[in-house]
Every structure is written in structure tokens, then in C-alpha cells.
Design an enzyme around this catalytic site. Structure first.
Site, PDB file in Angstrom:
ATOM      1  N   GLY A  11      11.416  36.425 -49.840  1.00 53.87           N
ATOM      2  CA  GLY A  11      10.275  36.549 -50.583  1.00 53.87           C
ATOM      3  C   GLY A  11      10.275  36.734 -51.948  1.00 53.87           C
ATOM      4  CG  ASN A  33       7.921  34.087 -40.643  1.00 55.08           C
ATOM      5  OD1 ASN A  33       7.984  34.090 -42.084  1.00 55.08           O
ATOM      6  ND2 ASN A  33       6.758  34.052 -40.158  1.00 55.08           N
ATOM      7  CG  ASN A  36       4.249  32.438 -49.134  1.00 56.54           C
ATOM      8  OD1 ASN A  36       4.004  31.316 -49.760  1.00 56.54           O
ATOM      9  ND2 ASN A  36       3.994  33.485 -50.132  1.00 56.54           N
ATOM     10  CE  LYS A  85       1.954  37.466 -54.028  1.00 54.90           C
ATOM     11  NZ  LYS A  85       2.259  37.475 -55.174  1.00 54.90           N
ATOM     12  CB  SER A 125      -1.143  46.809 -53.320  1.00 52.34           C
ATOM     13  OG  SER A 125      -2.230  46.380 -54.347  1.00 52.34           O
ATOM     14  CB  THR A 127      -5.249  46.539 -54.016  1.00 50.76           C
ATOM     15  OG1 THR A 127      -6.795  46.084 -53.689  1.00 50.76           O
ATOM     16  CG2 THR A 127      -4.636  46.642 -52.733  1.00 50.76           C
ATOM     17  CE1 TYR A 150      -1.711  42.270 -50.170  1.00 52.38           C
ATOM     18  CE2 TYR A 150      -3.302  42.991 -51.872  1.00 52.38           C
ATOM     19  CZ  TYR A 150      -2.081  43.133 -51.234  1.00 52.38           C
ATOM     20  OH  TYR A 150      -1.024  43.577 -52.180  1.00 52.38           O
ATOM     21  CE  LYS A 154       0.196  45.347 -49.146  1.00 55.64           C
ATOM     22  NZ  LYS A 154       1.507  45.170 -48.379  1.00 55.64           N
ATOM     23  CG  ASN A 180      -1.380  43.351 -61.739  1.00 54.29           C
ATOM     24  OD1 ASN A 180      -1.888  44.435 -61.639  1.00 54.29           O
ATOM     25  ND2 ASN A 180      -2.183  42.260 -61.761  1.00 54.29           N
ATOM     26  NE  ARG A 232      -6.350  43.602 -62.713  1.00 52.28           N
ATOM     27  CZ  ARG A 232      -7.675  43.827 -63.413  1.00 52.28           C
ATOM     28  NH1 ARG A 232      -8.019  44.370 -64.254  1.00 52.28           N
ATOM     29  NH2 ARG A 232      -8.656  42.790 -62.512  1.00 52.28           N
ATOM     30  CG  ASP A 297     -10.883  39.579 -61.520  1.00 55.69           C
ATOM     31  OD1 ASP A 297     -10.148  40.057 -60.650  1.00 55.69           O
ATOM     32  OD2 ASP A 297     -10.729  38.384 -62.164  1.00 55.69           O
TER      33      ASP A 297
HETATM   34  N1  UFG Z   1      -6.769  35.667 -64.356  1.00 52.99           N
HETATM   35  C1  UFG Z   1      -7.256  34.801 -65.294  1.00 52.99           C
HETATM   36  N2  UFG Z   1      -6.933  33.479 -64.802  1.00 52.99           N
HETATM   37  C2  UFG Z   1      -6.318  33.114 -63.649  1.00 52.99           C
HETATM   38  C3  UFG Z   1      -5.886  34.034 -62.726  1.00 52.99           C
HETATM   39  C4  UFG Z   1      -6.124  35.265 -63.306  1.00 52.99           C
HETATM   40  O1  UFG Z   1      -7.880  34.853 -66.084  1.00 52.99           O
HETATM   41  O2  UFG Z   1      -6.036  31.749 -63.258  1.00 52.99           O
HETATM   42  C5  UFG Z   1      -6.944  36.907 -64.742  1.00 52.99           C
HETATM   43  C6  UFG Z   1      -7.693  37.939 -63.752  1.00 52.99           C
HETATM   44  O3  UFG Z   1      -9.095  37.688 -63.739  1.00 52.99           O
HETATM   45  C7  UFG Z   1      -7.362  39.190 -63.931  1.00 52.99           C
HETATM   46  C8  UFG Z   1      -5.994  39.107 -64.324  1.00 52.99           C
HETATM   47  O4  UFG Z   1      -5.759  37.806 -64.761  1.00 52.99           O
HETATM   48  O5  UFG Z   1      -7.929  39.855 -64.883  1.00 52.99           O
HETATM   49  C9  UFG Z   1      -5.004  39.121 -63.166  1.00 52.99           C
HETATM   50  O6  UFG Z   1      -4.966  38.815 -62.142  1.00 52.99           O
HETATM   51  P1  UFG Z   1      -4.009  38.448 -61.066  1.00 52.99           P
HETATM   52  O7  UFG Z   1      -4.787  37.579 -60.039  1.00 52.99           O
HETATM   53  O8  UFG Z   1      -2.891  38.189 -61.449  1.00 52.99           O
HETATM   54  O9  UFG Z   1      -4.058  40.067 -60.608  1.00 52.99           O
HETATM   55  P2  UFG Z   1      -5.165  41.051 -60.005  1.00 52.99           P
HETATM   56  O10 UFG Z   1      -4.855  42.404 -61.017  1.00 52.99           O
HETATM   57  O11 UFG Z   1      -6.339  40.492 -59.559  1.00 52.99           O
HETATM   58  O12 UFG Z   1      -4.341  41.474 -58.553  1.00 52.99           O
HETATM   59  C10 UFG Z   1      -3.131  42.211 -58.491  1.00 52.99           C
HETATM   60  C11 UFG Z   1      -2.221  41.845 -57.309  1.00 52.99           C
HETATM   61  C12 UFG Z   1      -2.833  42.076 -55.858  1.00 52.99           C
HETATM   62  C13 UFG Z   1      -3.555  43.424 -55.802  1.00 52.99           C
HETATM   63  C14 UFG Z   1      -4.665  43.556 -57.104  1.00 52.99           C
HETATM   64  C15 UFG Z   1      -5.163  44.898 -57.335  1.00 52.99           C
HETATM   65  O13 UFG Z   1      -1.888  40.439 -57.326  1.00 52.99           O
HETATM   66  O14 UFG Z   1      -2.042  42.037 -54.905  1.00 52.99           O
HETATM   67  O15 UFG Z   1      -3.767  43.552 -58.240  1.00 52.99           O
HETATM   68  O16 UFG Z   1      -4.279  45.875 -57.199  1.00 52.99           O
HETATM   69  F1  UFG Z   1      -4.277  43.582 -54.687  1.00 52.99           F
END
Ligand code: UFG
Length: 336
Positions: A11, A33, A36, A85, A125, A127, A150, A154, A180, A232, A297
Site C-alpha cells: 500500500g 492481499n 487496495n 483508510k 491518525s 482523526t 474509520y 483508530k 496528512n 491541514r 471538515d
Molecule cells: N478538499 C477539497 N477538495 C477535494 C478534497 C479535499 O477542497 O476534492 C479539502 C478538504 O475539504 C480538506 C482538505 O482538502 O479541507 C484535506 O482533505 P483530505 O480529504 O485530503 O484530508 P482530511 O484532512 O479530510 O483527512 C485526513 C486523512 C484522514 C484522517 C483525517 C483526520 O485523510 O485519514 O485527516 O485526521 F482521518
């Protein structure tokens, strides 16, 4: 010295960590396996490191097959990357997430116990913090209320590991709370390429950059942040992988216990900053529009990375530019 077992080693984070383990002279065994990931990743790990390793195609829920791995190899420690994840997917498939992440981890720990292997590094995470008063997360904060299945998995596993140590203090456990992770190995041979339409920001940007998707939607620009888009703590996956090597060394040189570390840069970056850096560094167009907020978010969160620096001698060294350049290099040259 025994071998390091890497579950989910084909992965995204598992493969980068396998590379760093091999580069640091460790012998490893990978299990995966391919739920993904793809077999070619294993070949690419060998290409990058010029080193070989044993591989078993199996699901870590399959106790019989897993035991065979412990029978046939002298395993010294286990790094577990076999969890699912995707936050959104976990909401629609809670049973799959609890089964794979929690039950899988239980089978793994129980098998380790049976074979007397008691060094474990767990991928947790940010999270798990949920919603806190401060958006700068410190390890000593209490785990928060889970915001998705998810997140629950964790939180549950962190609790299980603490209970396990309480019951049997011959374990050495590291819990690594990732912020992230983005970017890819500089060779361009391994990286993140999720199936279907990506949920996370960087994979989405990559697909827009190679014109597989038309445009990026930025989810809201009315958050309580300097430019209105969420902030982030993005960190380069190679830095993150090196964090695992340091955590393993820490376990080897320390007393038994449960050690918890944030792995992040400590610097919050907004969605707009990330997209604009990607455009500038790679000199490529990434069309985007501002859309509605995405459910769940938070305005911002980032790591207090001091503990990892002091106790592991680990700091993230790669820049936002490195993350953007390596993400593009991987997706642009991808052959798998
Ligand atoms: N975003 C966009 N457009 C997209 C995708 C994301 O604007 O198409 C924004 C989201 O709104 C967020 C930022 O980009 O503000 C980051 O989003 P991600 O989905 O990349 O990451 P997250 O911070 O939401 O999620 C991450 C990890 C998760 C974890 C989470 C909380 O991917 O595994 O942090 O710790 F659970």
C-alpha cells in the site's frame, strides 16, 4: 536480528516504509492481499532498493496463513499498514471497516502473542483527536469523539493497545498519529493512486493535473482561516516512513511501554496554498472552483511535533514544494 513484518506493505505508506526499512539494512517480510494495491509495487520496491524480501499474499484476518508467516520467519517486530483508510467509505461500509481494521488487528496481535513477538508499531491518525479546544494537537490531549467509523477503529485500537500493555507489560508499542501524508518516493516508482474518484485532496489534484478529471472543487472558502479554506498539516510520505524507522529504533532501545507520537510538520497549510504551490512548482494547470463545504471538515488542525523531535530525533525535512513536485513526478510517469 529477526525480521520486520510489514502488513499492507504494497500500500501507499507501507511500500514507502518498506523502502526505508530495506535502506536501513533491515530484513523484512511483506504481507498484503492487494485489496487496495497492486503486485507491481513489490517489484518497484525491489528496483528502488536493489534488495529482496519475502512476500506472502494473504489477508491478515486469515489466522492460519498468518501463523505460517510466523512459523517460517523469525519475526522481531510488526509494523501494521493493513487498515482501510477512506473516511467517507467507512460511513457507508462500517462493518467492513470494523472487521478489517479492528478484527484484523486483533488477529495480528493475538498471533504475535502466540509467537512471543511483542514489538508493534501502529498507524494511527490525527482523526482520533476529534474536536478539541485548540487546533494544535498535542499527544497528551484526550482522544475525542469519533467523527466516522474509520476514526472509531483508530480510537478502539489505541485503547486495545493500552489495555494490552496494562495486562502484559512485556510489550513495546508505538502509536504513530499521522497528519496528512502526501507526496511520493522521488524515483516516481511508488506513490498513491487510489481506485476510483479520490476523496483526498492531493490524489484529486494529481488526477486533474493529468487531465483524468476536469477540475478540482475546493470545499468551502468561508472557514475561520486566513484565506477561508481549511488548513491541514501535510507531510511528505518519505518523512513519515522515516518516522517509523525511528519509532522502531526507539522501541528497541527503550523500556517496555506504549509510546505515542504525532507525525506532522507542525505547519498548517491551506487548500489554496497547496493547490497554488502544486501549480507553480510543476508549471502545470490545475483548474479549480470554490464549492460548498464538505460535511465534517474542521477549519484547521495540525501537529505539535515536539515530542517526536525530542524522543525520536525525528523532524519532517521535506518542503511543501518537495511534496508537490514528487506527487506530480509519480503521477506523470506512472506505469502501473
Ligand atoms: N478538499 C477539497 N477538495 C477535494 C478534497 C479535499 O477542497 O476534492 C479539502 C478538504 O475539504 C480538506 C482538505 O482538502 O479541507 C484535506 O482533505 P483530505 O480529504 O485530503 O484530508 P482530511 O484532512 O479530510 O483527512 C485526513 C486523512 C484522514 C484522517 C483525517 C483526520 O485523510 O485519514 O485527516 O485526521 F482521518
Amino acid at each position: 536480528m529477526g525480521k520486520i513484518l510489514v502488513t499492507g506493505g504494497a500500500g501507499y505508506i507501507g511500500s514507502h516504509t518498506a523502502v526505508e526499512l530495506l535502506n536501513s539494512g533491515r530484513e523484512i517480510v511483506i504481507i498484503d492481499n492487494f485489496s487496495n494495491s497492486k503486485p507491481i509495487v513489490l517489484e518497484n520496491i525491489k528496483k528502488i532498493t536493489n534488495k529482496d524480501f519475502k512476500f506472502y499474499e494473504l489477508d491478515y484476518l486469515d489466522r492460519e496463513k498468518l501463523e505460517k508467516v510466523f512459523e517460517e520467519n523469525k519475526i522481531e517486530a510488526v509494523l501494521n499498514f493493513a487498515g482501510f483508510k477512506a473516511v467517507g467509505e467507512s460511513v457507508t461500509k462500517p462493518l467492513e471497516y470494523y472487521y478489517n481494521n479492528v478484527s484484523g488487528c486483533l488477529v495480528l496481535l493475538d498471533t504475535m502473542k502466540k509467537y512471543g513477538v511483542k514489538k508493534f508499531v501502529f498507524s494511527s491518525s490525527a482523526t482520533i483527536y476529534g474536536i478539541q479546544k485548540s487546533t494544535k494537537y498535542v499527544e497528551k490531549m484526550k482522544r475525542g469523539i469519533p467523527t466516522s467509523p474509520y476514526a472509531s477503529t483508530k480510537i478502539m485500537i489505541e485503547q486495545i493497545l493500552e489495555d494490552l500493555y496494562k495486562a502484559d507489560n512485556s510489550w513495546k508499542i508505538a502509536i504513530l498519529r499521522y497528519f496528512n501524508p502526501v507526496g511520493a518516493h522521488e524515483s516516481g516508482l511508488i506513490g498513491e493512486n487510489p481506485k476510483g474518484i479520490p476523496n483526498n485532496l492531493m490524489p484529486f489534484i494529481q488526477k486533474v493535473a493529468i487531465k483524468e478529471l476536469k477540475e478540482l472543487t475546493i470545499f468551502g472558502d468561508d472557514y475561520n482561516t486566513p484565506d477561508g479554506t481549511c488548513r491541514r498539516d501535510y507531510l511528505h510520505v518519505v518523512d513519515l516512513s522515516i518516522g517509523h524507522i525511528k519509532a522502531l529504533e526507539k522501541l528497541e532501545s527503550s523500556e517496555n511501554g506504549v509510546y505515542i507520537y504525532n507525525l506532522g510538520t507542525g505547519t498548517p497549510i491551506s487548500v489554496l496554498e497547496l493547490v497554488n504551490t502544486f501549480i507553480k512548482v510543476n508549471n502545470i494547470d490545475v483548474p479549480y472552483k470554490i464549492g460548498k463545504r464538505r460535511d465534517g471538515d474542521l477549519d484547521e488542525f495540525y501537529a505539535e511535533p515536539k515530542k517526536a523531535k525530542e524522543e525520536l530525533n525525528w523532524v519532517a525535512t521535506k518542503t511543501l514544494e518537495d511534496m508537490c513536485r514528487d506527487s506530480w513526478n509519480y503521477i506523470a510517469s506512472k506505469k502501473d
